[in-house]
Design an enzyme around this catalytic site. Structure first.
Site, PDB file in Angstrom:
ATOM      1  N   GLU A 182      -9.437  -2.065   5.365  1.00 52.40           N
ATOM      2  CA  GLU A 182      -9.980  -1.716   6.673  1.00 52.40           C
ATOM      3  C   GLU A 182     -11.260  -2.497   6.975  1.00 52.40           C
ATOM      4  OE1 GLU A 182      -8.260   0.050   8.690  1.00 52.40           O
ATOM      5  OE2 GLU A 182      -7.924   2.111   8.048  1.00 52.40           O
ATOM      6  N   ASN A 220      -6.787  -2.810  14.409  1.00 51.51           N
ATOM      7  CA  ASN A 220      -8.183  -3.140  14.080  1.00 51.51           C
ATOM      8  C   ASN A 220      -8.273  -4.357  13.148  1.00 51.51           C
ATOM      9  OD1 ASN A 220      -7.315  -2.122  11.658  1.00 51.51           O
ATOM     10  ND2 ASN A 220      -8.775  -0.427  11.561  1.00 51.51           N
ATOM     11  N   ASP A 233       0.815  -1.223   0.000  1.00 59.45           N
ATOM     12  CA  ASP A 233       0.000   0.000   0.000  1.00 59.45           C
ATOM     13  C   ASP A 233       0.841   1.261   0.000  1.00 59.45           C
ATOM     14  OD1 ASP A 233       0.983  -0.323   2.563  1.00 59.45           O
ATOM     15  OD2 ASP A 233      -0.946  -0.802   3.462  1.00 59.45           O
ATOM     16  N   HIS A 263      -6.730  -4.653  10.205  1.00 56.12           N
ATOM     17  CA  HIS A 263      -6.565  -4.415   8.758  1.00 56.12           C
ATOM     18  C   HIS A 263      -5.299  -5.103   8.261  1.00 56.12           C
ATOM     19  CE1 HIS A 263      -4.367  -0.281   9.486  1.00 56.12           C
ATOM     20  NE2 HIS A 263      -3.473  -1.212   9.303  1.00 56.12           N
TER      21      HIS A 263
HETATM   22  C1  GLP Z   1       0.010   0.125   8.518  1.00 63.09           C
HETATM   23  C2  GLP Z   1       0.100  -0.634   7.168  1.00 63.09           C
HETATM   24  C3  GLP Z   1      -0.083  -2.124   7.364  1.00 63.09           C
HETATM   25  C4  GLP Z   1       0.662  -2.524   8.622  1.00 63.09           C
HETATM   26  C5  GLP Z   1      -0.083  -1.966   9.804  1.00 63.09           C
HETATM   27  C6  GLP Z   1       0.554  -2.252  11.143  1.00 63.09           C
HETATM   28  O1  GLP Z   1      -0.793   1.217   8.521  1.00 63.09           O
HETATM   29  N1  GLP Z   1      -0.796  -0.180   6.175  1.00 63.09           N
HETATM   30  O2  GLP Z   1       0.395  -2.811   6.223  1.00 63.09           O
HETATM   31  O3  GLP Z   1       0.725  -3.916   8.745  1.00 63.09           O
HETATM   32  O4  GLP Z   1      -0.442  -0.627   9.620  1.00 63.09           O
HETATM   33  O5  GLP Z   1       1.569  -1.367  11.487  1.00 63.09           O
HETATM   34  P1  GLP Z   1       2.574  -1.671  12.662  1.00 63.09           P
HETATM   35  O6  GLP Z   1       3.420  -2.814  12.209  1.00 63.09           O
HETATM   36  O7  GLP Z   1       3.366  -0.414  12.816  1.00 63.09           O
HETATM   37  O8  GLP Z   1       1.771  -2.002  13.861  1.00 63.09           O
END
Ligand code: GLP
Length: 245
Positions: free
Chosen positions: A143, A136, A67, A138
């Site tokens: 989402e 959450n 993304d 995702h």
């Molecule tokens: C981000 C990305 C995800 C990622 C998630 C968790 O916003 N879009 O691909 O896995 O949130 O982030 P973190 O690893 O910092 O908890």
């Protein structure tokens, strides 16, 4: 779905890096799906070390990131393109033309999504997808919602995600409110998936995965339908779970 409990975050990262090393050593032209966020950083650090030590060669590897924020200039230091350059791509022997991140400043995000899916197909599909999970549930920026989208698409970020991700920005108003994310289809079509989930705030997601139920309100649970997924956590997080693997 398999579950693996590692001693700590360093052990999770090491295990994930070894999986990538094995995939690339077996198939030098491997196509890897990659993620951003804090979770993969330990794995990326190990992959950089392994590459410098000559243990893994990225010269024929292709990568597709999950993304990108929208709209954002790829040169912006908050872009995921920049994050990947800083944490992985800028330190390994990958060819720039083999690095793909959805375009955060394209004019037509719908066309960009279709083009991205086509490029993944033309590369032969993803041999591997690395995932983290939002608090959450995702994956990528798919989402929680009543419906999920199959193809790569522009999406609105939830207030929860904007708040959680504001830790990387000076102020919450600076967090983009949209993103372009790989949809559920390219993720679920990956031959092999690993998802690293650790930290107390993500215990509910692990509980949901351990329960065996599937809901679009916790997109990570869709991974139940894939036949080669490993959920990796650490001992401290596993100890806080209410469900057992
Ligand atoms: C981000 C990305 C995800 C990622 C998630 C968790 O916003 N879009 O691909 O896995 O949130 O982030 P973190 O690893 O910092 O908890």
């Amino acid at each position: 779905m398999k579950f693996l409990v590692c001693k700590d975050y360093a052990a999770m990262s090491e295990w994930a890096a070894q999986v990538v090393k094995e995939i690339v050593n077996n198939k030098p032209t491997a196509v890897l799906g990659l993620a951003t966020g804090s979770t993969p950083v330990g794995m990326y650090n190990r992959l950089v070390e392994m590459n410098k030590a000559g243990e893994i060669d990225f010269s024929k590897v292709t990568t597709f990131n999950l993304d990108e924020y929208y709209p954002i200039d790829p040169a912006n230091d908050q872009s995921y393109r920049y994050f990947m350059y800083q944490n992985l791509h800028g330190h390994i022997n990958i060819l720039p033309e083999n690095v793909h991140v959805p375009c955060g400043n394209c004019e037509d995000p719908d066309a960009e999504g279709k083009k991205y899916d086509r490029m993944i197909e033309e590369a032969g599909g993803l041999d591997f997808q690395f995932l983290g999970s939002g608090v959450n549930g995702h994956i990528g920026f798919n989402e929680p919602d009543a419906e999920l989208v199959a193809g790569t698409h522009k999406t609105a970020l939830t207030e929860n995600t904007i708040e959680v991700n504001s830790r990387f920005f000076e102020k919450i108003e600076d967090v983009p409110r949209f993103a372009i994310t790989m949809g559920m289809a390219p993720i679920l079509k990956a031959k092999k998936i690993i998802i690293l989930i650790n930290g107390e705030n993500k215990v509910p997601i692990l509980d949901a995965l351990a329960s065996g139920k599937i809901t679009t309100q916790i997109p990570a649970t869709m991974l139940q339908m894939h036949n080669d997924v490993t959920v990796v956590t650490d001992e401290a997080t596993a100890a806080k779970m209410h469900e057992s693997f």
